[in-house]
Scaffold this motif. Structure first.
Motif, PDB file in Angstrom:
ATOM      1  N   SER A  71       0.841  -1.198   0.000  1.00  0.00           N
ATOM      2  CA  SER A  71       0.000   0.000   0.000  1.00  0.00           C
ATOM      3  C   SER A  71       0.877   1.250   0.000  1.00  0.00           C
ATOM      4  O   SER A  71       2.077   1.192   0.271  1.00  0.00           O
ATOM      5  CB  SER A  71      -0.908   0.017   1.230  1.00  0.00           C
ATOM      6  OG  SER A  71      -0.159   0.371   2.380  1.00  0.00           O
ATOM      7  N   LYS A  73       0.564   3.515   2.138  1.00  0.00           N
ATOM      8  CA  LYS A  73       0.688   3.966   3.527  1.00  0.00           C
ATOM      9  C   LYS A  73       1.716   3.166   4.329  1.00  0.00           C
ATOM     10  O   LYS A  73       1.883   3.383   5.519  1.00  0.00           O
ATOM     11  CB  LYS A  73      -0.681   3.878   4.215  1.00  0.00           C
ATOM     12  CG  LYS A  73      -1.732   4.814   3.619  1.00  0.00           C
ATOM     13  CD  LYS A  73      -1.366   6.268   3.832  1.00  0.00           C
ATOM     14  CE  LYS A  73      -2.411   7.210   3.267  1.00  0.00           C
ATOM     15  NZ  LYS A  73      -3.685   7.165   4.006  1.00  0.00           N
ATOM     16  N   LYS A  91     -16.530   4.618   2.629  1.00  0.00           N
ATOM     17  CA  LYS A  91     -15.977   5.977   2.633  1.00  0.00           C
ATOM     18  C   LYS A  91     -16.529   6.721   3.843  1.00  0.00           C
ATOM     19  O   LYS A  91     -17.426   6.226   4.534  1.00  0.00           O
ATOM     20  CB  LYS A  91     -16.341   6.709   1.343  1.00  0.00           C
ATOM     21  CG  LYS A  91     -17.832   6.895   1.132  1.00  0.00           C
ATOM     22  CD  LYS A  91     -18.130   7.545  -0.190  1.00  0.00           C
ATOM     23  CE  LYS A  91     -19.625   7.810  -0.372  1.00  0.00           C
ATOM     24  NZ  LYS A  91     -20.435   6.576  -0.277  1.00  0.00           N
ATOM     25  N   LYS A  92     -15.992   7.905   4.075  1.00  0.00           N
ATOM     26  CA  LYS A  92     -16.469   8.716   5.188  1.00  0.00           C
ATOM     27  C   LYS A  92     -17.956   9.003   5.013  1.00  0.00           C
ATOM     28  O   LYS A  92     -18.403   9.375   3.932  1.00  0.00           O
ATOM     29  CB  LYS A  92     -15.694  10.030   5.259  1.00  0.00           C
ATOM     30  CG  LYS A  92     -16.010  10.854   6.495  1.00  0.00           C
ATOM     31  CD  LYS A  92     -15.113  12.067   6.592  1.00  0.00           C
ATOM     32  CE  LYS A  92     -15.392  12.861   7.859  1.00  0.00           C
ATOM     33  NZ  LYS A  92     -14.502  14.042   7.991  1.00  0.00           N
ATOM     34  N   ASP A 124     -13.903   6.720   9.351  1.00  0.00           N
ATOM     35  CA  ASP A 124     -13.125   7.948   9.555  1.00  0.00           C
ATOM     36  C   ASP A 124     -13.658   8.828  10.683  1.00  0.00           C
ATOM     37  O   ASP A 124     -13.249   9.981  10.813  1.00  0.00           O
ATOM     38  CB  ASP A 124     -13.044   8.782   8.267  1.00  0.00           C
ATOM     39  CG  ASP A 124     -12.060   8.209   7.266  1.00  0.00           C
ATOM     40  OD1 ASP A 124     -11.274   7.323   7.653  1.00  0.00           O
ATOM     41  OD2 ASP A 124     -12.076   8.635   6.102  1.00  0.00           O
ATOM     42  N   MET A 130      -4.493   2.790  12.912  1.00  0.00           N
ATOM     43  CA  MET A 130      -4.303   3.549  11.679  1.00  0.00           C
ATOM     44  C   MET A 130      -4.367   2.660  10.433  1.00  0.00           C
ATOM     45  O   MET A 130      -4.972   3.015   9.421  1.00  0.00           O
ATOM     46  CB  MET A 130      -2.963   4.281  11.727  1.00  0.00           C
ATOM     47  CG  MET A 130      -2.784   5.307  10.617  1.00  0.00           C
ATOM     48  SD  MET A 130      -1.153   6.106  10.678  1.00  0.00           S
ATOM     49  CE  MET A 130      -1.200   6.798  12.334  1.00  0.00           C
ATOM     50  N   ARG A 133      -7.929   1.577   9.748  1.00  0.00           N
ATOM     51  CA  ARG A 133      -8.686   2.763   9.325  1.00  0.00           C
ATOM     52  C   ARG A 133      -8.527   3.001   7.822  1.00  0.00           C
ATOM     53  O   ARG A 133      -9.480   3.346   7.128  1.00  0.00           O
ATOM     54  CB  ARG A 133      -8.184   3.976  10.115  1.00  0.00           C
ATOM     55  CG  ARG A 133      -8.887   5.290   9.815  1.00  0.00           C
ATOM     56  CD  ARG A 133      -8.194   6.428  10.552  1.00  0.00           C
ATOM     57  NE  ARG A 133      -8.822   7.702  10.318  1.00  0.00           N
ATOM     58  CZ  ARG A 133      -9.697   8.282  11.128  1.00  0.00           C
ATOM     59  NH1 ARG A 133     -10.043   7.684  12.245  1.00  0.00           N
ATOM     60  NH2 ARG A 133     -10.224   9.455  10.851  1.00  0.00           N
ATOM     61  N   ASP A 134      -7.301   2.789   7.327  1.00  0.00           N
ATOM     62  CA  ASP A 134      -7.044   2.979   5.902  1.00  0.00           C
ATOM     63  C   ASP A 134      -7.410   1.739   5.093  1.00  0.00           C
ATOM     64  O   ASP A 134      -8.028   1.834   4.029  1.00  0.00           O
ATOM     65  CB  ASP A 134      -5.567   3.320   5.685  1.00  0.00           C
ATOM     66  CG  ASP A 134      -5.256   3.653   4.237  1.00  0.00           C
ATOM     67  OD1 ASP A 134      -5.621   4.761   3.794  1.00  0.00           O
ATOM     68  OD2 ASP A 134      -4.669   2.803   3.538  1.00  0.00           O
ATOM     69  N   GLY A 135      -7.041   0.573   5.613  1.00  0.00           N
ATOM     70  CA  GLY A 135      -7.222  -0.665   4.859  1.00  0.00           C
ATOM     71  C   GLY A 135      -8.663  -1.013   4.574  1.00  0.00           C
ATOM     72  O   GLY A 135      -8.982  -1.551   3.504  1.00  0.00           O
ATOM     73  N   LYS A 137     -11.000   0.829   3.822  1.00  0.00           N
ATOM     74  CA  LYS A 137     -11.527   1.624   2.703  1.00  0.00           C
ATOM     75  C   LYS A 137     -11.072   1.077   1.348  1.00  0.00           C
ATOM     76  O   LYS A 137     -11.491   1.571   0.303  1.00  0.00           O
ATOM     77  CB  LYS A 137     -11.111   3.087   2.861  1.00  0.00           C
ATOM     78  CG  LYS A 137     -11.829   3.783   4.009  1.00  0.00           C
ATOM     79  CD  LYS A 137     -11.519   5.263   4.081  1.00  0.00           C
ATOM     80  CE  LYS A 137     -10.120   5.522   4.562  1.00  0.00           C
ATOM     81  NZ  LYS A 137      -9.875   6.968   4.814  1.00  0.00           N
ATOM     82  N   MET A 153       1.634   1.386  12.183  1.00  0.00           N
ATOM     83  CA  MET A 153       0.305   1.360  11.585  1.00  0.00           C
ATOM     84  C   MET A 153      -0.668   0.526  12.420  1.00  0.00           C
ATOM     85  O   MET A 153      -1.830   0.381  12.061  1.00  0.00           O
ATOM     86  CB  MET A 153       0.371   0.784  10.164  1.00  0.00           C
ATOM     87  CG  MET A 153       1.199   1.596   9.187  1.00  0.00           C
ATOM     88  SD  MET A 153       0.540   3.255   8.910  1.00  0.00           S
ATOM     89  CE  MET A 153      -0.984   2.896   8.054  1.00  0.00           C
TER      90      MET A 153
END
Length: 220
Positions: A71, A73, A91-92, A124, A130, A133-135, A137, A153
């Motif tokens: 990724s 990130k 998504k948010k 979000d 962290m 939170r990203d993964g 999505k 992370m």
């Protein structure tokens, strides 16, 4: 007399300025931190990240049949179950419903899926690790993904104060069961609360039939 007054005024102003200057100087810090501490801290973090990345790369190399993607990130992920039909991802403004388990890089389970289920996450808007939170999505509905998160992370320096220790890279396997907008989720929740649950009717048992008494046959 006028000269005396002027001298007194000048002397008073001098004392006032001196007092203000001393007061301002008293607020200065006794010592200023140099950049050496920050440089050492940055160097330690770089070394830690490099060590954890090496551990993760060794894990990836030990599983040549599993395709891991890097990724942007700084973590890696692999699809266990992939949904190639849908295109939407959380998504948010959405609410995600998922299950997950957490292991160390050797495969020892910290938390099983059974312990952690079910998870309801306002995308979000809630404080979760962290990487997750990203993964999350990146995922589509009904997908199952294995994430390899370095400690920065995951749970970082402090761990989770329970089973996960300091600076612990982890394997996190996530199943995204569903997601929907907050508006839809709130409406569904309100509907469940406002709709009374109708209990099934209680069946009454018919009274047992007693054997009719024979009044025609003469008794001896």
């Amino acid at each position: 007399m006028k000269n005396s007054t002027r001298i007194a005024v000048v002397f008073f102003l001098f004392l006032l300025i001196s007092s203000c200057k001393q007061h301002q100087e008293a607020r200065r810090p006794i010592s200023q931190a140099s950049g050496s501490f920050m440089k050492k801290s940055i160097a330690r973090n770089k070394k830690l990240v490099s060590t954890e990345e090496s551990q993760i790369q060794n894990l990836i190399k030990s599983n040549p049949n599993v395709v891991y993607l890097a990724s942007k990130k700084g973590y890696w992920y692999s699809y266990v179950t992939r949904n190639t039909t849908d295109t939407l991802t959380p998504k948010k403004g959405d609410v995600a419903f998922f299950d997950y388990e957490i292991k160390d890089l050797k495969g020892t389970i910290f938390y099983s899926e059974l312990e952690l289920r079910p998870q309801t996450y306002y995308v979000d808007k809630q404080n979760i690790m962290m990487g997750l939170r990203d993964g999350i999505k990146l995922m589509r509905k009904n997908e199952k993904v294995t994430f390899l998160f370095p400690s920065n992370m995951a749970y970082g320096y402090h761990g989770d104060d329970k089973k996960i220790g300091t600076n612990q890279p982890i394997i996190c396997t996530v199943t995204l069961r569903d997601f929907k907008s907050e508006v839809v989720y709130k409406k569904e929740s309100q509907l469940k609360v406002s709709t009374p649950t109708v209990a099934p009717p209680i069946k009454k048992e018919a009274p047992a039939l007693s054997k009719p008494q024979d009044t025609l046959t003469p008794q001896n």
